[in-house]
Design a protein around this motif. Structure first.
Motif, PDB file in Angstrom:
ATOM      1  N   VAL A   8       4.790  -8.870  -6.457  1.00  0.00           N
ATOM      2  CA  VAL A   8       3.299  -9.511  -7.444  1.00  0.00           C
ATOM      3  C   VAL A   8       3.073  -8.087  -8.478  1.00  0.00           C
ATOM      4  O   VAL A   8       2.304  -8.655  -9.385  1.00  0.00           O
ATOM      5  N   ALA A  50      -4.105  -8.871  -6.282  1.00  0.00           N
ATOM      6  CA  ALA A  50      -2.943  -9.669  -6.093  1.00  0.00           C
ATOM      7  C   ALA A  50      -3.334 -10.649  -4.956  1.00  0.00           C
ATOM      8  O   ALA A  50      -2.921 -11.836  -4.808  1.00  0.00           O
ATOM      9  N   GLU A  51      -3.798 -10.046  -3.690  1.00  0.00           N
ATOM     10  CA  GLU A  51      -4.421 -10.999  -2.576  1.00  0.00           C
ATOM     11  C   GLU A  51      -5.186 -12.159  -2.998  1.00  0.00           C
ATOM     12  O   GLU A  51      -5.197 -13.193  -2.570  1.00  0.00           O
ATOM     13  N   ARG A 108      -1.273 -13.956  -4.071  1.00  0.00           N
ATOM     14  CA  ARG A 108       0.042 -13.221  -4.451  1.00  0.00           C
ATOM     15  C   ARG A 108       0.782 -14.306  -5.033  1.00  0.00           C
ATOM     16  O   ARG A 108       2.007 -14.179  -5.240  1.00  0.00           O
ATOM     17  N   LEU A 148       4.049  -5.816  -1.603  1.00  0.00           N
ATOM     18  CA  LEU A 148       3.678  -6.112  -2.810  1.00  0.00           C
ATOM     19  C   LEU A 148       4.235  -6.084  -4.196  1.00  0.00           C
ATOM     20  O   LEU A 148       3.593  -6.455  -5.226  1.00  0.00           O
TER      21      LEU A 148
END
Ligand code: SAH
Length: 223
Positions: free
Chosen positions: A138, A104-105, A109, A135
């Motif tokens: 996402v 995700a990072e 995101r 998070l």
């Protein structure tokens, strides 16, 4: 034996050192994965008694005899996936949620990571970990048998499998990979005790399969 780590700032230093080592070893190749690995606190994804080992490059036992993958394996798989903002990713084997968080990072995101975990208890643990880092918009966590994929949201631009399939790549995963340059990274136990990591790239109905390295993952279960 590692030095005793207590403060959050110590974890940050340990994380930076881990990332530097992975860069030096040539495993982290891109700025994108470097930054993602720096952002996600692996210490928050392991049980309290394992926290001081969080930045050792080794898998750690979490619960139900399952493990969080070693940082070099997370970095290597993310590099192979060629992650970027806006993708739709499917992960099989949520475990602690750490690898999903790094994905995700790495996508800044932007995009979505669907992740499916066999054990409800681990899925819940992952949700708690991901919530701490804000998070959950996402990363969407599901419980079930991921060897069947997650057909309701297919096709996926990327598929990441973090448990070893037996003998061959499950057919539903090949079918759910996007025909438009979809990339899958998956460990497969090709003979008893021998696992290899494959990268598969799909262009229309053609699948190019590349063998990357030998690996050691927990078994991908199937109902
Ligand atoms: N990605 C995880 C580590 C994976 S360990 C992390 O970042 O922490 C492998 C995980 O795959 C385990 O949690 C195991 O329970 C799960 N698993 C095994 N077979 C599965 C299946 N058929 N479907 C979904 N999850 C599965």
């Amino acid at each position: 034996m590692s030095d005793l780590i207590i403060f959050d700032s110590d974890y940050q230093i340990a994380r930076k050192r881990m990332v530097e080592e992975l860069k030096l070893a040539g495993i982290i190749k891109s700025k994108r994965i470097e930054e993602a690995m720096l952002k996600v606190p692996r210490d928050r994804f392991v049980p309290p008694h394992e926290r001081m080992y969080a930045y050792e490059d080794t898998p750690l036992r979490v619960m139900l005899d399952q493990t969080i993958s070693a940082p070099h394996m997370v970095a290597m798989m993310c590099e192979l996936l060629d992650l970027k903002p806006g993708l739709k990713v499917l992960e099989i084997g949520t475990g602690t949620g750490y690898h999903a968080a790094v994905c995700a990072e790495a996508m800044e995101r932007k995009g979505i990571v669907y992740t499916i975990e066999y054990f409800p208890q681990l899925a819940l643990y992952a949700v708690q970990n991901l919530a701490m880092l804000d998070l959950l918009d996402v990363v969407k966590v599901f419980t079930g048998d991921g060897s069947k994929g997650l057909p309701q949201y297919a096709p996926y631009d990327r598929i990441l499998v973090t448990a070893a399939a037996q003998k061959d790549i499950p057919k539903p995963l090949l079918e759910q990979l996007s025909p438009n340059y979809g990339i899958m990274v998956i460990p497969v136990e090709i003979s008893p005790g021998i696992q290899v990591l494959y990268r598969v790239i799909r262009k229309e109905d053609t699948y190019e399969k590349e063998t990357i390295t030998y690996v050691s993952f927990v078994r991908l279960r199937s109902d």
